[in-house]
Motif scaffolding. Structure first.
Motif, PDB file in Angstrom:
ATOM      1  N   ARG A 193       0.821  -1.214   0.000  1.00 31.26           N
ATOM      2  CA  ARG A 193       0.000   0.000   0.000  1.00 31.26           C
ATOM      3  C   ARG A 193       0.855   1.264   0.000  1.00 31.26           C
ATOM      4  O   ARG A 193       0.448   2.293  -0.549  1.00 31.26           O
ATOM      5  CB  ARG A 193      -0.946  -0.003   1.207  1.00 31.26           C
ATOM      6  CG  ARG A 193      -2.069  -1.038   1.105  1.00 31.26           C
ATOM      7  CD  ARG A 193      -2.866  -1.127   2.386  1.00 31.26           C
ATOM      8  NE  ARG A 193      -2.038  -1.624   3.482  1.00 31.26           N
ATOM      9  CZ  ARG A 193      -2.503  -1.855   4.713  1.00 31.26           C
ATOM     10  NH1 ARG A 193      -3.768  -1.601   4.995  1.00 31.26           N
ATOM     11  NH2 ARG A 193      -1.705  -2.307   5.666  1.00 31.26           N
ATOM     12  N   PHE A 194       2.036   1.212   0.606  1.00 24.40           N
ATOM     13  CA  PHE A 194       2.936   2.368   0.594  1.00 24.40           C
ATOM     14  C   PHE A 194       3.297   2.743  -0.844  1.00 24.40           C
ATOM     15  O   PHE A 194       3.227   3.903  -1.251  1.00 24.40           O
ATOM     16  CB  PHE A 194       4.196   2.062   1.392  1.00 24.40           C
ATOM     17  CG  PHE A 194       5.282   3.098   1.232  1.00 24.40           C
ATOM     18  CD1 PHE A 194       5.284   4.256   1.992  1.00 24.40           C
ATOM     19  CD2 PHE A 194       6.314   2.914   0.315  1.00 24.40           C
ATOM     20  CE1 PHE A 194       6.280   5.216   1.839  1.00 24.40           C
ATOM     21  CE2 PHE A 194       7.315   3.861   0.156  1.00 24.40           C
ATOM     22  CZ  PHE A 194       7.293   5.010   0.920  1.00 24.40           C
ATOM     23  N   TYR A 195       3.661   1.750  -1.638  1.00 24.77           N
ATOM     24  CA  TYR A 195       4.098   1.993  -3.004  1.00 24.77           C
ATOM     25  C   TYR A 195       2.926   2.340  -3.917  1.00 24.77           C
ATOM     26  O   TYR A 195       3.067   3.165  -4.824  1.00 24.77           O
ATOM     27  CB  TYR A 195       4.860   0.767  -3.519  1.00 24.77           C
ATOM     28  CG  TYR A 195       6.067   0.453  -2.670  1.00 24.77           C
ATOM     29  CD1 TYR A 195       7.251   1.157  -2.838  1.00 24.77           C
ATOM     30  CD2 TYR A 195       6.006  -0.508  -1.663  1.00 24.77           C
ATOM     31  CE1 TYR A 195       8.365   0.897  -2.051  1.00 24.77           C
ATOM     32  CE2 TYR A 195       7.118  -0.767  -0.862  1.00 24.77           C
ATOM     33  CZ  TYR A 195       8.285  -0.059  -1.056  1.00 24.77           C
ATOM     34  OH  TYR A 195       9.374  -0.305  -0.261  1.00 24.77           O
ATOM     35  N   SER A 196       1.772   1.752  -3.658  1.00 19.76           N
ATOM     36  CA  SER A 196       0.607   2.076  -4.483  1.00 19.76           C
ATOM     37  C   SER A 196       0.150   3.502  -4.233  1.00 19.76           C
ATOM     38  O   SER A 196      -0.248   4.211  -5.159  1.00 19.76           O
ATOM     39  CB  SER A 196      -0.535   1.080  -4.221  1.00 19.76           C
ATOM     40  OG  SER A 196      -0.988   1.162  -2.887  1.00 19.76           O
ATOM     41  N   ARG A 197       0.193   3.954  -2.970  1.00 18.40           N
ATOM     42  CA  ARG A 197      -0.175   5.348  -2.674  1.00 18.40           C
ATOM     43  C   ARG A 197       0.794   6.311  -3.339  1.00 18.40           C
ATOM     44  O   ARG A 197       0.398   7.361  -3.847  1.00 18.40           O
ATOM     45  CB  ARG A 197      -0.187   5.584  -1.160  1.00 18.40           C
ATOM     46  CG  ARG A 197      -1.391   5.016  -0.444  1.00 18.40           C
ATOM     47  CD  ARG A 197      -1.547   5.629   0.940  1.00 18.40           C
ATOM     48  NE  ARG A 197      -0.385   5.370   1.775  1.00 18.40           N
ATOM     49  CZ  ARG A 197      -0.267   4.333   2.598  1.00 18.40           C
ATOM     50  NH1 ARG A 197      -1.250   3.444   2.683  1.00 18.40           N
ATOM     51  NH2 ARG A 197       0.822   4.179   3.341  1.00 18.40           N
ATOM     52  N   ALA A 198       2.073   5.952  -3.338  1.00 17.02           N
ATOM     53  CA  ALA A 198       3.073   6.804  -3.972  1.00 17.02           C
ATOM     54  C   ALA A 198       2.826   6.952  -5.467  1.00 17.02           C
ATOM     55  O   ALA A 198       3.025   8.020  -6.046  1.00 17.02           O
ATOM     56  CB  ALA A 198       4.475   6.249  -3.721  1.00 17.02           C
ATOM     57  N   LEU A 199       2.383   5.861  -6.094  1.00 16.66           N
ATOM     58  CA  LEU A 199       2.104   5.883  -7.530  1.00 16.66           C
ATOM     59  C   LEU A 199       0.693   6.356  -7.842  1.00 16.66           C
ATOM     60  O   LEU A 199       0.345   6.533  -9.015  1.00 16.66           O
ATOM     61  CB  LEU A 199       2.298   4.476  -8.118  1.00 16.66           C
ATOM     62  CG  LEU A 199       3.723   3.938  -8.170  1.00 16.66           C
ATOM     63  CD1 LEU A 199       3.724   2.491  -8.630  1.00 16.66           C
ATOM     64  CD2 LEU A 199       4.588   4.791  -9.078  1.00 16.66           C
ATOM     65  N   GLU A 200      -0.125   6.535  -6.780  1.00 17.39           N
ATOM     66  CA  GLU A 200      -1.519   6.944  -6.925  1.00 17.39           C
ATOM     67  C   GLU A 200      -2.310   5.927  -7.741  1.00 17.39           C
ATOM     68  O   GLU A 200      -3.091   6.270  -8.627  1.00 17.39           O
ATOM     69  CB  GLU A 200      -1.623   8.341  -7.548  1.00 17.39           C
ATOM     70  CG  GLU A 200      -0.967   9.418  -6.690  1.00 17.39           C
ATOM     71  CD  GLU A 200      -1.078  10.810  -7.293  1.00 17.39           C
ATOM     72  OE1 GLU A 200      -1.355  10.922  -8.508  1.00 17.39           O
ATOM     73  OE2 GLU A 200      -0.882  11.787  -6.541  1.00 17.39           O
ATOM     74  N   VAL A 201      -2.084   4.647  -7.435  1.00 19.45           N
ATOM     75  CA  VAL A 201      -2.844   3.554  -8.036  1.00 19.45           C
ATOM     76  C   VAL A 201      -3.243   2.600  -6.916  1.00 19.45           C
ATOM     77  O   VAL A 201      -2.764   2.712  -5.785  1.00 19.45           O
ATOM     78  CB  VAL A 201      -2.027   2.795  -9.113  1.00 19.45           C
ATOM     79  CG1 VAL A 201      -1.643   3.719 -10.260  1.00 19.45           C
ATOM     80  CG2 VAL A 201      -0.778   2.154  -8.502  1.00 19.45           C
ATOM     81  N   SER A 202      -4.092   1.635  -7.227  1.00 18.14           N
ATOM     82  CA  SER A 202      -4.504   0.651  -6.235  1.00 18.14           C
ATOM     83  C   SER A 202      -3.384  -0.370  -6.025  1.00 18.14           C
ATOM     84  O   SER A 202      -2.516  -0.545  -6.903  1.00 18.14           O
ATOM     85  CB  SER A 202      -5.770  -0.079  -6.699  1.00 18.14           C
ATOM     86  OG  SER A 202      -5.485  -0.886  -7.837  1.00 18.14           O
ATOM     87  N   PRO A 203      -3.354  -1.055  -4.874  1.00 19.55           N
ATOM     88  CA  PRO A 203      -2.348  -2.099  -4.665  1.00 19.55           C
ATOM     89  C   PRO A 203      -2.386  -3.160  -5.754  1.00 19.55           C
ATOM     90  O   PRO A 203      -1.343  -3.665  -6.183  1.00 19.55           O
ATOM     91  CB  PRO A 203      -2.725  -2.683  -3.298  1.00 19.55           C
ATOM     92  CG  PRO A 203      -3.423  -1.560  -2.587  1.00 19.55           C
ATOM     93  CD  PRO A 203      -4.180  -0.837  -3.670  1.00 19.55           C
ATOM     94  N   GLN A 204      -3.602  -3.502  -6.212  1.00 10.59           N
ATOM     95  CA  GLN A 204      -3.726  -4.498  -7.276  1.00 10.59           C
ATOM     96  C   GLN A 204      -3.068  -4.007  -8.564  1.00 10.59           C
ATOM     97  O   GLN A 204      -2.392  -4.765  -9.268  1.00 10.59           O
ATOM     98  CB  GLN A 204      -5.206  -4.818  -7.526  1.00 10.59           C
ATOM     99  CG  GLN A 204      -5.910  -5.516  -6.372  1.00 10.59           C
ATOM    100  CD  GLN A 204      -6.288  -4.568  -5.244  1.00 10.59           C
ATOM    101  OE1 GLN A 204      -6.214  -3.345  -5.400  1.00 10.59           O
ATOM    102  NE2 GLN A 204      -6.693  -5.128  -4.110  1.00 10.59           N
TER     103      GLN A 204
END
Length: 214
Positions: A193-204
């Motif tokens: 979730r840390f990396y998905s928030r950084a990329l502004e995408v969902s974890p999936q």
């Protein structure tokens, strides 16, 4: 003699410059302005959010409103530039600042130590801003343009200082950003979730990007 900050017609502070000399202690607190710290000479540590950084000579730190910042330093020759986006040109608004690697990106390392021409250019810009700011009849326009030039040069210096020669480049820039995030944060960030928030995408979607290109 203390110099008053640059204000708008309603008396709101848009820009101020603070010289930091000798022993400096700033209690960790949430910052209200954008802040740029330049360290000409210093020894000690600074805290940005939950990370502690050693203060190196000729290093820079970039703080976004809402971040926690504190420092303990001795033998200090440093400067803090505080500003509000209302000082800047319309094209350099909050959204534009967020597109730089310097602000609104707490997942990136926003402490840099420029080299070569970028270090020289940033040192010169710092001195020019200080000189103009302290003039009896200073120009807000000149301070604005010098500050914007500083942000542009610092952004380039950040990219150069964070280049990874052994990091494979992918056609999709999101993958390159993800690889850089992992490279810089894998020791302390293990949650997708840390990396998905950084990329502004969902974890999936973040997992999907990895599967598609790696």
């Amino acid at each position: 003699m203390k110099v008053s900050g640059i204000t708008d017609s309603e008396g709101r502070t848009l820009f101020s410059l603070v010289q930091l000399i000798e022993e400096v202690r700033i209690k960790p607190s949430i910052r209200e302005f954008y802040e740029i710290y330049w360290f000409g000479r210093a020894g000690g540590t600074m805290q940005i959010d939950f990370n502690t950084h050693i203060i190196d000579e000729h290093s820079w730190a970039f703080i976004t409103p809402g971040q926690v910042f504190g420092m303990k330093s001795f033998q200090t020759v440093a400067m803090c530039l505080q500003f509000h986006t209302d000082l800047l040109s319309p094209e350099m608004d909050r959204q534009a600042l967020g597109k730089t690697p310097l602000f609104h990106r707490p997942f990136l390392h926003t402490v840099i130590q420029p080299e070569g021409q970028d270090q020289t250019g940033l040192d010169i810009l710092t001195k020019l801003i200080a000189q103009e700011y302290n003039r009896p009849r200073r120009s807000e326009f000149i301070v604005r343009r010098l500050l914007e030039a500083m942000i542009e040069v610092a952004s380039r210096a950040w990219h150069l200082s964070n280049e990874k020669p052994d990091l494979k480049l992918y056609p999709d820039p999101r993958v390159n950003q993800l690889m850089l995030l992992i490279e810089n944060n894998f020791n302390r960030e293990h949650d997708t979730r840390f990396y998905s928030r950084a990329l502004e995408v969902s974890p999936q979607r973040a997992n999907g990007i990895c599967r598609e290109h790696t």
